[in-house]
Design a protein around this motif. Sequence first.
Motif, PDB file in Angstrom:
ATOM      1  N   PRO A 276       0.802  -1.229   0.000  1.00 25.40           N
ATOM      2  CA  PRO A 276       0.000   0.000   0.000  1.00 25.40           C
ATOM      3  C   PRO A 276       0.834   1.279   0.000  1.00 25.40           C
ATOM      4  N   ARG A 277       2.024   1.238   0.623  1.00 26.01           N
ATOM      5  CA  ARG A 277       2.845   2.446   0.697  1.00 26.01           C
ATOM      6  C   ARG A 277       3.266   2.923  -0.690  1.00 26.01           C
ATOM      7  N   CYS A 278       3.680   1.988  -1.558  1.00 26.90           N
ATOM      8  CA  CYS A 278       4.082   2.374  -2.912  1.00 26.90           C
ATOM      9  C   CYS A 278       2.886   2.859  -3.726  1.00 26.90           C
ATOM     10  N   LEU A 279       1.722   2.265  -3.510  1.00 21.94           N
ATOM     11  CA  LEU A 279       0.520   2.709  -4.209  1.00 21.94           C
ATOM     12  C   LEU A 279       0.137   4.120  -3.776  1.00 21.94           C
ATOM     13  N   ARG A 280       0.215   4.405  -2.473  1.00 21.83           N
ATOM     14  CA  ARG A 280      -0.089   5.754  -1.985  1.00 21.83           C
ATOM     15  C   ARG A 280       0.926   6.763  -2.523  1.00 21.83           C
ATOM     16  N   LYS A 281       2.178   6.330  -2.622  1.00 17.74           N
ATOM     17  CA  LYS A 281       3.220   7.232  -3.130  1.00 17.74           C
ATOM     18  C   LYS A 281       2.923   7.616  -4.574  1.00 17.74           C
ATOM     19  N   LEU A 282       2.406   6.663  -5.353  1.00 17.55           N
ATOM     20  CA  LEU A 282       2.030   6.965  -6.731  1.00 17.55           C
ATOM     21  C   LEU A 282       0.901   7.985  -6.769  1.00 17.55           C
ATOM     22  N   TYR A 283      -0.042   7.883  -5.830  1.00 26.08           N
ATOM     23  CA  TYR A 283      -1.137   8.854  -5.750  1.00 26.08           C
ATOM     24  C   TYR A 283      -0.581  10.266  -5.559  1.00 26.08           C
ATOM     25  N   TYR A 284       0.320  10.433  -4.601  1.00 28.19           N
ATOM     26  CA  TYR A 284       0.864  11.757  -4.319  1.00 28.19           C
ATOM     27  C   TYR A 284       1.758  12.257  -5.454  1.00 28.19           C
ATOM     28  N   THR A 285       2.514  11.343  -6.062  1.00 26.17           N
ATOM     29  CA  THR A 285       3.360  11.736  -7.195  1.00 26.17           C
ATOM     30  C   THR A 285       2.510  12.208  -8.363  1.00 26.17           C
ATOM     31  N   THR A 286       1.434  11.463  -8.649  1.00 30.75           N
ATOM     32  CA  THR A 286       0.536  11.830  -9.748  1.00 30.75           C
ATOM     33  C   THR A 286      -0.127  13.176  -9.482  1.00 30.75           C
ATOM     34  N   ARG A 287      -0.587  13.377  -8.259  1.00 37.25           N
ATOM     35  CA  ARG A 287      -1.211  14.655  -7.899  1.00 37.25           C
ATOM     36  C   ARG A 287      -0.227  15.815  -8.060  1.00 37.25           C
ATOM     37  N   ALA A 288       1.000  15.602  -7.630  1.00 38.95           N
ATOM     38  CA  ALA A 288       2.009  16.665  -7.724  1.00 38.95           C
ATOM     39  C   ALA A 288       2.297  17.014  -9.185  1.00 38.95           C
ATOM     40  N   GLU A 289       2.369  15.996 -10.045  1.00 44.05           N
ATOM     41  CA  GLU A 289       2.619  16.247 -11.470  1.00 44.05           C
ATOM     42  C   GLU A 289       1.456  17.016 -12.100  1.00 44.05           C
ATOM     43  N   ILE A 290       0.228  16.627 -11.762  1.00 38.40           N
ATOM     44  CA  ILE A 290      -0.950  17.317 -12.305  1.00 38.40           C
ATOM     45  C   ILE A 290      -0.993  18.762 -11.825  1.00 38.40           C
ATOM     46  N   GLU A 291      -0.722  18.959 -10.532  1.00 40.31           N
ATOM     47  CA  GLU A 291      -0.753  20.311  -9.976  1.00 40.31           C
ATOM     48  C   GLU A 291       0.316  21.196 -10.609  1.00 40.31           C
ATOM     49  N   ALA A 292       1.500  20.604 -10.880  1.00 39.65           N
ATOM     50  CA  ALA A 292       2.559  21.372 -11.536  1.00 39.65           C
ATOM     51  C   ALA A 292       2.146  21.760 -12.954  1.00 39.65           C
ATOM     52  N   THR A 293       1.502  20.837 -13.666  1.00 42.07           N
ATOM     53  CA  THR A 293       1.036  21.121 -15.032  1.00 42.07           C
ATOM     54  C   THR A 293      -0.043  22.198 -15.019  1.00 42.07           C
ATOM     55  N   VAL A 294      -0.983  22.084 -14.066  1.00 42.32           N
ATOM     56  CA  VAL A 294      -2.047  23.077 -13.962  1.00 42.32           C
ATOM     57  C   VAL A 294      -1.464  24.453 -13.633  1.00 42.32           C
ATOM     58  N   ALA A 295      -0.480  24.500 -12.722  1.00 45.15           N
ATOM     59  CA  ALA A 295       0.139  25.778 -12.361  1.00 45.15           C
ATOM     60  C   ALA A 295       0.823  26.417 -13.577  1.00 45.15           C
ATOM     61  N   GLN A 296       1.452  25.592 -14.394  1.00 46.82           N
ATOM     62  CA  GLN A 296       2.105  26.115 -15.604  1.00 46.82           C
ATOM     63  C   GLN A 296       1.074  26.643 -16.598  1.00 46.82           C
ATOM     64  N   LEU A 297      -0.044  25.917 -16.737  1.00 49.34           N
ATOM     65  CA  LEU A 297      -1.102  26.375 -17.640  1.00 49.34           C
ATOM     66  C   LEU A 297      -1.717  27.685 -17.153  1.00 49.34           C
ATOM     67  N   VAL A 298      -1.881  27.801 -15.836  1.00 51.37           N
ATOM     68  CA  VAL A 298      -2.415  29.049 -15.273  1.00 51.37           C
ATOM     69  C   VAL A 298      -1.480  30.209 -15.584  1.00 51.37           C
ATOM     70  N   GLU A 299      -0.191  29.977 -15.401  1.00 54.59           N
ATOM     71  CA  GLU A 299       0.800  31.030 -15.665  1.00 54.59           C
ATOM     72  C   GLU A 299       0.787  31.442 -17.135  1.00 54.59           C
ATOM     73  N   GLN A 300       0.726  30.446 -18.026  1.00 53.32           N
ATOM     74  CA  GLN A 300       0.723  30.742 -19.466  1.00 53.32           C
ATOM     75  C   GLN A 300      -0.559  31.467 -19.871  1.00 53.32           C
ATOM     76  N   THR A 301      -1.704  31.017 -19.327  1.00 51.85           N
ATOM     77  CA  THR A 301      -2.978  31.659 -19.657  1.00 51.85           C
ATOM     78  C   THR A 301      -3.005  33.104 -19.165  1.00 51.85           C
ATOM     79  N   HIS A 302      -2.479  33.313 -17.971  1.00 50.54           N
ATOM     80  CA  HIS A 302      -2.434  34.671 -17.428  1.00 50.54           C
ATOM     81  C   HIS A 302      -1.539  35.571 -18.277  1.00 50.54           C
TER      82      HIS A 302
END
Length: 324
Positions: A276-302
């Motif tokens: 379960p620990r590795c599965l949870r780590k994938l959850y947080y890694t995936t969330r961090a990657e998505i949030e980084a992509t969204v932050a970049q899109l926000v910056e570009q759109t602005h």
Amino acid sequence: TLFSSAWKGGNCQRRSIPHIFDDGRTILSINGRESYGVTKESRISQGENALQEPQTQGITVTREQIGSYLSSLGERGRNPSTVSSYRKKLELLYAALPGGRIGRGTLRQWREQLLDQGYSPSTVNTSVSAANSFLEWLGCREFQLTGRLSCGRDAQLELTRSEYLRLLSTARALRQERVYLLIKLFTSTGLPVHELEQVTVEAAGEGVLLLPGEAMPQRLPDCLRRELLDYARRRGISSGPIFVTRTGRPCGRAGVSVSIRRLCRDAQVPPEKGNPRCLRKLYYTTRAEIEATVAQLVEQTHERLLEAEQAAVGWGGCQEVRGA
């Protein structure tokens, strides 16, 4: 049968002497304090959670002794959060002990068991430290475990998204629905395995998990929620925890980890990632990657918005400033 172990430190000496009586009871006497143990016949099999009973003479510990030790920590001014953490770790140790007995090598076995169940090396180190401190209090330093695990091992255990999907595909092909849902649950929500019993029919119906100590409820993805409810309906589970054993008890960490590791062999995924620990780590890694992509899109759109406004109402005659 008598066995005594003494530890001398300065003017301090403690002695632990288990006495085996005719009726099979064991009394452990420590500095005059006595605690009753259990008979061999009354020991409950711990299944996959049990350690091997010491082949050489050891000591029998009781919940009362653990409680006394924890009380002594509070009396010495230890932080309540520290006492609470030690309580959880010592209860975990006690649950794994065969007949409540500790001998030479017991903590080493326990450390390996915790790693097999998916605990991180840092968590295992703190658990062993709590056990060592308890044994120090008992005056049984000969049963302590020295040395610490390297926490650098954590960085190597990273499950990839493709490996995760391969696990799901394999579970579906092998008709292993429960392990399929467990893998999806940990990776989709980041749920700690010790909170698995919070995944109830009621929670799935509402689409949220109310976890103890958490201010915000944990949302269940709709696709997972539907699968959980369908699974519970076909299993005849109308209320309460969804993931239970054949006897109706909530599934434990050890059983969950074993089922995922078995699937890893069929899915050709490294078995050390099957927890379960590795599965949870994938959850947080995936969330961090998505949030980084969204932050970049926000910056570009602005930035595009500002450029459009500049073209419409910007001050004329401005020249681009270039570095030397």
